[in-house]
Design an enzyme around this catalytic site. Structure first.
Site, PDB file in Angstrom:
ATOM      1  N   HIS A 183      87.837  65.037  95.816  1.00 26.72           N
ATOM      2  CA  HIS A 183      88.430  66.018  96.946  1.00 26.72           C
ATOM      3  C   HIS A 183      88.673  67.442  96.617  1.00 26.72           C
ATOM      4  O   HIS A 183      89.333  68.106  96.913  1.00 26.72           O
ATOM      5  CB  HIS A 183      89.755  65.466  97.415  1.00 26.72           C
ATOM      6  CG  HIS A 183      89.790  64.165  97.975  1.00 26.72           C
ATOM      7  ND1 HIS A 183      89.366  63.917  99.452  1.00 26.72           N
ATOM      8  CD2 HIS A 183      89.994  62.796  97.486  1.00 26.72           C
ATOM      9  CE1 HIS A 183      89.489  62.423  99.803  1.00 26.72           C
ATOM     10  NE2 HIS A 183      89.685  61.956  98.544  1.00 26.72           N
ATOM     11  N   PHE A 208      88.637  51.917  91.124  1.00 36.77           N
ATOM     12  CA  PHE A 208      88.321  53.267  91.657  1.00 36.77           C
ATOM     13  C   PHE A 208      87.811  54.369  90.663  1.00 36.77           C
ATOM     14  O   PHE A 208      86.737  55.073  91.057  1.00 36.77           O
ATOM     15  CB  PHE A 208      89.542  53.969  91.948  1.00 36.77           C
ATOM     16  CG  PHE A 208      89.620  55.192  92.704  1.00 36.77           C
ATOM     17  CD1 PHE A 208      89.225  55.275  93.909  1.00 36.77           C
ATOM     18  CD2 PHE A 208      90.124  56.474  91.997  1.00 36.77           C
ATOM     19  CE1 PHE A 208      89.181  56.396  94.820  1.00 36.77           C
ATOM     20  CE2 PHE A 208      89.975  57.450  92.780  1.00 36.77           C
ATOM     21  CZ  PHE A 208      89.482  57.684  94.248  1.00 36.77           C
ATOM     22  N   ARG A 266      90.409  69.360  91.076  1.00 36.23           N
ATOM     23  CA  ARG A 266      90.660  67.995  91.425  1.00 36.23           C
ATOM     24  C   ARG A 266      89.400  67.046  90.935  1.00 36.23           C
ATOM     25  O   ARG A 266      88.415  67.448  91.286  1.00 36.23           O
ATOM     26  CB  ARG A 266      90.918  67.817  92.925  1.00 36.23           C
ATOM     27  CG  ARG A 266      92.314  68.307  93.195  1.00 36.23           C
ATOM     28  CD  ARG A 266      92.369  68.301  94.848  1.00 36.23           C
ATOM     29  NE  ARG A 266      93.432  68.496  95.707  1.00 36.23           N
ATOM     30  CZ  ARG A 266      94.030  69.674  95.618  1.00 36.23           C
ATOM     31  NH1 ARG A 266      93.310  70.771  95.406  1.00 36.23           N
ATOM     32  NH2 ARG A 266      95.121  69.735  96.296  1.00 36.23           N
ATOM     33  N   ASN A 324      91.735  59.422 104.868  1.00 34.56           N
ATOM     34  CA  ASN A 324      90.360  59.782 105.095  1.00 34.56           C
ATOM     35  C   ASN A 324      89.883  59.865 106.398  1.00 34.56           C
ATOM     36  O   ASN A 324      90.483  59.180 107.383  1.00 34.56           O
ATOM     37  CB  ASN A 324      89.405  58.828 104.365  1.00 34.56           C
ATOM     38  CG  ASN A 324      89.690  58.948 102.832  1.00 34.56           C
ATOM     39  OD1 ASN A 324      89.769  60.081 102.217  1.00 34.56           O
ATOM     40  ND2 ASN A 324      89.574  57.917 102.065  1.00 34.56           N
ATOM     41  N   ARG A 384      97.140  53.770  93.771  1.00 37.63           N
ATOM     42  CA  ARG A 384      97.117  54.947  94.035  1.00 37.63           C
ATOM     43  C   ARG A 384      98.517  55.630  93.985  1.00 37.63           C
ATOM     44  O   ARG A 384      98.899  56.781  93.645  1.00 37.63           O
ATOM     45  CB  ARG A 384      96.447  55.052  95.520  1.00 37.63           C
ATOM     46  CG  ARG A 384      95.007  54.958  95.933  1.00 37.63           C
ATOM     47  CD  ARG A 384      94.753  55.126  97.344  1.00 37.63           C
ATOM     48  NE  ARG A 384      94.850  56.311  97.693  1.00 37.63           N
ATOM     49  CZ  ARG A 384      95.004  57.116  98.895  1.00 37.63           C
ATOM     50  NH1 ARG A 384      95.289  55.971  99.959  1.00 37.63           N
ATOM     51  NH2 ARG A 384      94.869  58.175  99.243  1.00 37.63           N
ATOM     52  N   ARG A 410      95.367  69.205 104.320  1.00 38.99           N
ATOM     53  CA  ARG A 410      94.171  69.490 103.751  1.00 38.99           C
ATOM     54  C   ARG A 410      93.183  68.605 104.109  1.00 38.99           C
ATOM     55  O   ARG A 410      93.074  67.418 103.880  1.00 38.99           O
ATOM     56  CB  ARG A 410      94.656  69.774 102.201  1.00 38.99           C
ATOM     57  CG  ARG A 410      93.458  70.043 101.371  1.00 38.99           C
ATOM     58  CD  ARG A 410      93.716  69.972  99.938  1.00 38.99           C
ATOM     59  NE  ARG A 410      92.709  70.517  98.940  1.00 38.99           N
ATOM     60  CZ  ARG A 410      91.860  69.885  98.325  1.00 38.99           C
ATOM     61  NH1 ARG A 410      91.543  68.796  98.829  1.00 38.99           N
ATOM     62  NH2 ARG A 410      90.800  70.549  97.826  1.00 38.99           N
TER      63      ARG A 410
END
Length: 705
Positions: free
Chosen positions: A72, A157, A69, A144, A354, A108
């Site tokens: 993360h 981002f 990734r 988050n 996103r 996760r």
């Protein structure tokens, strides 16, 4: 003629690119006019799919790591279930939120900045993503551990992540923000001020993944069966409370056990101490969208709980560890765009980006478009469509019609509307505006909520933040970057900036750096814009300090510091009291293997002073016994109790062991409990443990954190 060495030859490489003094372009060489804002309908409207410049930027960013990734990468996962406990039908038609419904899920947790092999204890945001396997399909609440974000628009981002990653010339530092490129970016982006304070707070170094809050970050929408929308913010509240470690402790834990959080989560579930969180929502009527002094679509803002109380609607329990880390935790694919009927998106420009980026990332990272067929990602109600082939296809599609509409397959799979079923429907919304790359002036207040956060912290938490900023900025080589950031912090709170500046030998400027203002004006030409008067200037919900009668020692790990000759009676009395409260007792001795008690009994010990550090435990008890004189001569034992005291933890000493304090710098306080103090000393020890830390010890004893 003298032969020239290769090292003297001119270096010519058409692949070397120097960005200095160049106009920014897309990957096709098209000049970019605005690199801060996605294309929207009006400055508060939804983002547009035709934004090829944004897609060009994000699609490249999503493919920067193989196969890890991009963000993360360092994660831990667990299975569990969610039980809805409130009737939410007034607000949403989501089936899994009907009172009494139990839904399986997978969670996760992750750090953001570091690579897959980095430490758990980095100062960082923690990802908190939940995949609900509902009867209406999978729903991902991708959040988050911090309720706000660094940036307001998805166009930036890739930039914030590029800035926080190791510097490209030397790949240093790993999993850390304490370097020039990160603070260069932050000091030019005043919108990052609020988030930067959260990351420099104790929230960024949690004691356990089981002790972090989770936030959806963005404003979403609930849609009820009548099609009425209600804005919603999601909150996960841990049953164990929200707790941190000390910064000095975090650094040492990384050395003793870089898997500290992963191991803690795994062991808790294996031991039957199942972590739990309540799911809460803040609900805002559509007609109240512009009611507040801030914009609810701005991802750098919270909605203070004093303005909109949190309504608890269910509880999540994690009760099963993965069978295989790669197949489950590593291959789990989360996507904030994966929603179910009854949940919809707001026009938050970061959320809008996103929705594209995550799906694109998962397609790339997991080798193609069929990652939904992996067991961990597969919906429990099945998937039925006309998509076919592609890399790693596992489903075998029956029949000869993989298109719609069709007659050969009797029109199947059919649209929900053709059979009178509801299916997923986007909430209706009036949209009218010019196509622009711009940002609403309602997003222009960057400091009011950062000030709210700072003023809501206890004195000890504020001091920790000052120390964190001082540590981070001291690692920045360029003084102009330090000065720019101090000027931003001065706008938040002069006392904060002055305290940090004193540690750096710099006097903060009262005005923003001209370069910071220049970049801010790209988004708001009239910047600075006078902010609205805030409704709340201090919030009781933002401090992590444990309130009286709210603490617990359930699953806390207490070290019993022993050696051969320890009294079994002294051990058993304390062990019984602590385990009754749900704590875990761990014997730590001068050696592993068989421990011989004073009474002649034996017990196996798996932890020693040489293999374990005090930083891996939440409290310490030294029992009675013939081993006291041995411990007095054991420097590793003395290191344990001194360091535990330094990190503001609770300690207890049985009567004959009290003299060991004379060989330490420990001074008796409310969290140093001795048997000679009276019959309630064990209960006093338990109450001290429930407070998590006695942070006041740092001030009164001048013990560094």
């Amino acid at each position: 003629m003298k032969k020239r060495k290769n090292s003297d030859a001119p270096h010519i490489d058409r692949h070397v690119v120097d960005n200095m003094n160049k106009v920014m372009t897309t990957n096709d060489g098209v000049p970019v006019y605005d690199n801060n804002n996605t294309l929207k309908v009006g400055d508060r409207g939804p983002s547009l799919q035709q934004d090829h410049i944004f897609f060009d930027k994000l699609m490249h960013f999503d493919r920067e790591r193989i196969p890890e990734r991009v963000v993360h990468a360092r994660g831990s996962g667990a299975h569990g279930y969610f039980e809805a406990t409130a009737d939410m039908s007034e607000y949403t038609s989501a089936d899994f939120l009907k009172k009494g419904t139990v839904t399986p899920l997978f969670v996760r947790f992750s750090t953001v900045a570091g690579f897959k092999g980095s430490t758990d204890l980095a100062r960082d945001v923690r990802g908190f993503s939940v995949k609900f396997y509902t009867q209406e399909g999978n729903y991902d609440l991708v959040g988050n551990s911090i309720p706000v974000f660094f940036i307001q628009d998805a166009m930036n981002f890739p930039d914030v992540i590029h800035a926080v990653k190791p510097e490209p010339n030397n790949e240093i530092p790993q999993a850390a923000s304490a370097h020039d490129t990160f603070w260069d970016f932050i000091s030019l982006m005043p919108e990052s001020a609020h988030m930067s304070l959260w990351v420099m707070s104790d929230r960024a170094i949690p004691r356990s993944l089981r002790m972090i809050e989770g936030f959806g970050v963005h404003t979403f929408k609930f849609i009820n069966s009548a099609g009425k929308a209600t804005f919603v913010k999601f909150h996960w509240k841990p049953k164990l409370g929200v707790h941190s470690v000390a910064w000095n402790e975090a650094q040492k834990i990384s050395g003793f056990d870089s898997d500290f959080h992963r191991r803690d989560l795994w062991e808790a579930i294996e031991n039957g101490q199942f972590p739990q969180w309540d799911l809460g929502v803040q609900l805002i009527a559509e007609e109240d969208e512009m009611k507040f002094s801030f914009d609810i679509l701005d991802p750098t803002k919270i909605i203070p709980e004093e303005l909109v109380p949190i309504k608890i609607i269910g509880t999540m329990t994690l009760n099963r560890n993965p069978e295989n880390f790669f197949a489950e935790t590593e291959q789990a694919a989360f996507d904030p765009g994966r929603v179910v009927p009854g949940i919809d998106f707001s026009d938050d420009p970061l959320l809008q980006g996103r929705i594209f980026s995550y799906m694109d990332t998962q397609n790339y990272r997991l080798g193609g478009p069929n990652f939904h067929e992996l067991p961990i990602n597969r919906p429990i109600n099945g998937k039925y469509n006309n998509q076919k082939d592609g890399f790693a296809r596992m489903d075998i599609l029956k029949g000869n019609s993989s298109y719609f509409p069709n007659s050969q397959g009797n029109g199947c799979p059919f649209q929900a509307m053709m059979k009178g079923e509801v299916g997923y429907q986007t909430g209706k919304q009036q949209v009218d505006g010019q196509k622009v790359r711009a940002r609403s002036n309602s997003f222009a207040d960057h400091f009011t909520q950062a000030r709210l956060f700072f003023h809501s912290l206890s004195a000890e938490e504020q001091n920790h933040m000052i120390n964190a900023f001082s540590f981070e900025l001291s690692k920045v080589n360029k003084e102009e970057i330090r000065k720019r950031e101090l000027a931003i912090l001065y706008q938040v709170e002069p006392a904060l900036a002055n305290a940090i500046g004193k540690n750096l030998g710099l006097k903060p400027s009262k005005s923003l750096d001209p370069l910071t203002v220049k970049f801010a004006k790209q988004n708001h030409p009239n910047y600075p814009i006078q902010p609205n008067k805030p409704e709340v200037e201090k919030s009781a919900f933002l401090s992590m300090k444990v309130k009286d009668d709210e603490g617990t020692i359930a699953s806390r790990k207490i070290a019993f510091l022993v050696d051969d000759g320890v009294s079994k009676k002294s051990v058993d009395i304390m062990r019984k009291a602590l385990t009754k409260e749900g704590a875990m007792v761990v014997l730590v001795s001068s050696h592993v293997g068989s421990l011989k008690y004073k009474e002649g009994d034996m017990e196996e010990v798996q932890h020693s002073y040489l293999t374990d550090g005090s930083v891996c435990f939440d409290g310490f008890y030294t029992p009675d016994g013939d081993m006291v004189d041995k411990l007095a001569q054991n420097p590793d034992y003395l290191q344990f109790i001194n360091e535990g005291y330094r990190h503001c933890k609770a300690l207890a000493f049985a009567k004959s062991a009290e003299k060991l304090m004379d060989k330490s710098f420990i001074e008796k306080d409310s969290a140093v409990n001795c048997e000679s103090s009276g019959s309630n000393w064990i209960n006093d020890f338990i109450q001290a443990l429930k407070k998590h830390r006695i942070w006041e010890r740092e001030n009164s004893r001048k013990v560094p954190s």
